[in-house]
Design a protein around this motif. Structure first.
Motif, PDB file in Angstrom:
ATOM      1  N   SER A 116       1.651  -6.136   3.730  1.00 50.56           N
ATOM      2  CA  SER A 116       0.840  -7.030   4.537  1.00 50.56           C
ATOM      3  C   SER A 116       0.901  -8.428   3.922  1.00 50.56           C
TER       4      SER A 116
ATOM      5  N   TYR B 278      -3.092   0.464  -3.859  1.00 53.26           N
ATOM      6  CA  TYR B 278      -2.590  -0.785  -3.304  1.00 53.26           C
ATOM      7  C   TYR B 278      -2.288  -1.764  -4.426  1.00 53.26           C
TER       8      TYR B 278
ATOM      9  N   GLN C 296      -8.763  -1.175  13.454  1.00 57.21           N
ATOM     10  CA  GLN C 296      -7.430  -1.282  14.016  1.00 57.21           C
ATOM     11  C   GLN C 296      -7.033   0.062  14.607  1.00 57.21           C
TER      12      GLN C 296
ATOM     13  N   TYR D 235      -3.534   2.262  15.556  1.00 59.22           N
ATOM     14  CA  TYR D 235      -2.102   2.402  15.367  1.00 59.22           C
ATOM     15  C   TYR D 235      -1.602   3.577  16.198  1.00 59.22           C
TER      16      TYR D 235
ATOM     17  N   LEU E  60      -4.054  -9.379   1.211  1.00 64.29           N
ATOM     18  CA  LEU E  60      -4.877  -8.202   0.949  1.00 64.29           C
ATOM     19  C   LEU E  60      -6.139  -8.289   1.794  1.00 64.29           C
ATOM     20  N   GLY E  61      -6.463  -7.219   2.498  1.00 61.80           N
ATOM     21  CA  GLY E  61      -7.672  -7.191   3.306  1.00 61.80           C
ATOM     22  C   GLY E  61      -7.659  -8.284   4.364  1.00 61.80           C
TER      23      GLY E  61
ATOM     24  N   TYR F  65       0.840  -1.196   0.000  1.00 64.47           N
ATOM     25  CA  TYR F  65       0.000   0.000   0.000  1.00 64.47           C
ATOM     26  C   TYR F  65       0.882   1.256   0.000  1.00 64.47           C
TER      27      TYR F  65
ATOM     28  N   LEU G  43      -3.873   9.426   7.397  1.00 76.52           N
ATOM     29  CA  LEU G  43      -3.295   8.878   6.180  1.00 76.52           C
ATOM     30  C   LEU G  43      -4.309   8.874   5.049  1.00 76.52           C
TER      31      LEU G  43
ATOM     32  N   SER H 270      -6.087  -7.926   7.854  1.00 74.64           N
ATOM     33  CA  SER H 270      -4.639  -8.006   8.062  1.00 74.64           C
ATOM     34  C   SER H 270      -4.064  -6.675   8.523  1.00 74.64           C
TER      35      SER H 270
ATOM     36  N   TYR I 172     -11.266  -1.728   7.820  1.00 74.42           N
ATOM     37  CA  TYR I 172     -11.605  -2.358   6.554  1.00 74.42           C
ATOM     38  C   TYR I 172     -13.121  -2.323   6.420  1.00 74.42           C
TER      39      TYR I 172
ATOM     40  N   LEU J  25      -1.185  -3.747   8.752  1.00 76.37           N
ATOM     41  CA  LEU J  25      -0.189  -3.207   7.843  1.00 76.37           C
ATOM     42  C   LEU J  25       1.111  -2.941   8.590  1.00 76.37           C
TER      43      LEU J  25
ATOM     44  N   LEU K 299       4.061   7.275   2.762  1.00 72.24           N
ATOM     45  CA  LEU K 299       4.267   6.056   3.544  1.00 72.24           C
ATOM     46  C   LEU K 299       3.916   4.829   2.710  1.00 72.24           C
TER      47      LEU K 299
ATOM     48  N   ALA L 142     -13.315  -4.187   0.856  1.00 73.12           N
ATOM     49  CA  ALA L 142     -12.535  -4.507   2.056  1.00 73.12           C
ATOM     50  C   ALA L 142     -11.058  -4.703   1.784  1.00 73.12           C
ATOM     51  N   GLN L 143     -10.578  -4.296   0.612  1.00 73.19           N
ATOM     52  CA  GLN L 143      -9.165  -4.510   0.336  1.00 73.19           C
ATOM     53  C   GLN L 143      -8.282  -3.379   0.841  1.00 73.19           C
ATOM     54  N   LYS L 144      -8.851  -2.208   1.042  1.00 70.10           N
ATOM     55  CA  LYS L 144      -8.000  -1.104   1.470  1.00 70.10           C
ATOM     56  C   LYS L 144      -8.375  -0.668   2.873  1.00 70.10           C
ATOM     57  N   LEU L 145      -7.369  -0.305   3.626  1.00 66.84           N
ATOM     58  CA  LEU L 145      -7.530   0.140   4.998  1.00 66.84           C
ATOM     59  C   LEU L 145      -7.676   1.662   4.996  1.00 66.84           C
TER      60      LEU L 145
ATOM     61  N   SER M  67      -7.971   4.559  -7.687  1.00 66.06           N
ATOM     62  CA  SER M  67      -8.854   5.712  -7.502  1.00 66.06           C
ATOM     63  C   SER M  67      -8.314   6.728  -6.519  1.00 66.06           C
TER      64      SER M  67
ATOM     65  N   PHE N 158      -8.153   5.287   7.028  1.00 66.45           N
ATOM     66  CA  PHE N 158      -7.693   5.853   8.291  1.00 66.45           C
ATOM     67  C   PHE N 158      -8.508   7.067   8.705  1.00 66.45           C
ATOM     68  N   GLY N 159      -8.614   7.259  10.018  1.00 67.23           N
ATOM     69  CA  GLY N 159      -9.107   8.501  10.564  1.00 67.23           C
ATOM     70  C   GLY N 159      -8.016   9.554  10.510  1.00 67.23           C
TER      71      GLY N 159
ATOM     72  N   ASP O 141      -7.062  -0.985  -7.805  1.00 65.72           N
ATOM     73  CA  ASP O 141      -7.758   0.245  -7.417  1.00 65.72           C
ATOM     74  C   ASP O 141      -6.790   1.413  -7.430  1.00 65.72           C
TER      75      ASP O 141
ATOM     76  N   TYR P 172       0.392   5.387   1.040  1.00 70.55           N
ATOM     77  CA  TYR P 172      -0.427   6.416   1.657  1.00 70.55           C
ATOM     78  C   TYR P 172       0.346   7.733   1.653  1.00 70.55           C
TER      79      TYR P 172
ATOM     80  N   PHE Q 178      -5.231   7.364   1.519  1.00 70.62           N
ATOM     81  CA  PHE Q 178      -4.949   6.195   0.683  1.00 70.62           C
ATOM     82  C   PHE Q 178      -4.645   6.630  -0.745  1.00 70.62           C
TER      83      PHE Q 178
END
Lengths: 115, 112
Positions: free
Chosen positions: A95, A48, B33, B35, A98-99, A33, A43, A102, B92, A104, A91, B97-100, A58, B102-103, A56, A35, A45
């Motif tokens: 992982s 990935y 999650q 961090y 994927l997803g 990934y 962060l 998991s 996720y 990071l 950054l 659900a593939q990308k995480l 986007s 963040f706040g 993706d 970020y 996105f």
């Protein structure tokens, strides 16, 4: 160490120049990934990879941004014709999969400053 | 629009006090999650919560996942200067659900 490695750690470039940022993920991690983090904020996105494929794109801010991954390992993020608003910490994380909830594993980032 | 809203964004308290950081969304997550990030370093995973209503404890840190899996909280008991840092929640989504995601983070400062 077997962590995620990013280079360079710092990069200062002039507006309009191209820059290339590199990420070496943890060996065996299939997901990678990118970020962007501005001023110690959250962060954003970007993109990935699953293996060498980026399903993706986007999150890339504009067509000046591109990324690739080769051999299921090293990835490079390229920013063409840099602008001052591109200044941020970039950054990279990897992982095992994927997803799937998991976690990071992050590198320490590349701090990009566009003057 | 931020998918995950953290509050407060900044918090400065004295050593020994308790605090709670919130992470809220209108979307449902398969997991959330937390961090922690130190200056000049990448974020490091503290915990993953997966089941609605789940509570996990990590020494003086208590993490909770909301019953509807739309929110989470981090509670720190008897905060210490070593707890200072940027705390980030991430999740996720059930869909996509593939990308995480963040706040925006909570910058916590514990004063001796």
């Amino acid at each position: 160490g077997a962590g995620v490695s990013q280079s360079p750690s710092n990069k200062v470039t002039e507006k309009g120049k191209d820059v290339e940022l590199r990420c070496d993920p943890i060996s065996g991690h299939t997901a990678l990934y990118w970020y962007r983090q501005s001023l110690g904020q959250g962060l954003e996105f970007l993109i990935y990879f699953q293996g060498n494929s980026a399903p993706d794109k986007s999150g890339l801010p504009s067509d000046r941004f591109s990324a690739e991954r080769t051999g299921g390992s090293v990835s490079t993020l390229t920013i063409q014709r840099t602008q001052q608003e591109d200044s941020a910490v970039y950054l990279c994380a990897s992982s095992p999969q994927l997803g799937g909830n998991s976690p990071l594993h992050f590198g320490n980032g590349t701090r990009l400053t566009v003057t | 629009t931020q998918l995950l809203e953290q509050s407060p964004q900044f918090l400065s308290i004295q050593e020994g006090e308790n605090l709670t950081v919130y992470c809220n969304s209108s979307s449902v997550f398969s997991s959330l999650q937390w961090y922690r990030q130190e200056p000049g370093e990448g974020p490091v995973l503290l915990v993953t919560v997966v089941t609605g209503g789940e509570v996990k404890k990590l020494k003086r840190l208590t993490f909770q996942f909301g019953d509807a899996r739309k929110d989470s909280s981090l509670h720190i008991t008897a905060a210490q200067p070593g707890d200072t840092g940027l705390y980030l929640c991430a999740g996720y989504l059930i869909q996509g659900a593939q990308k995480l995601v963040f706040g925006q983070g909570t910058r916590l400062t514990i004063n001796p």
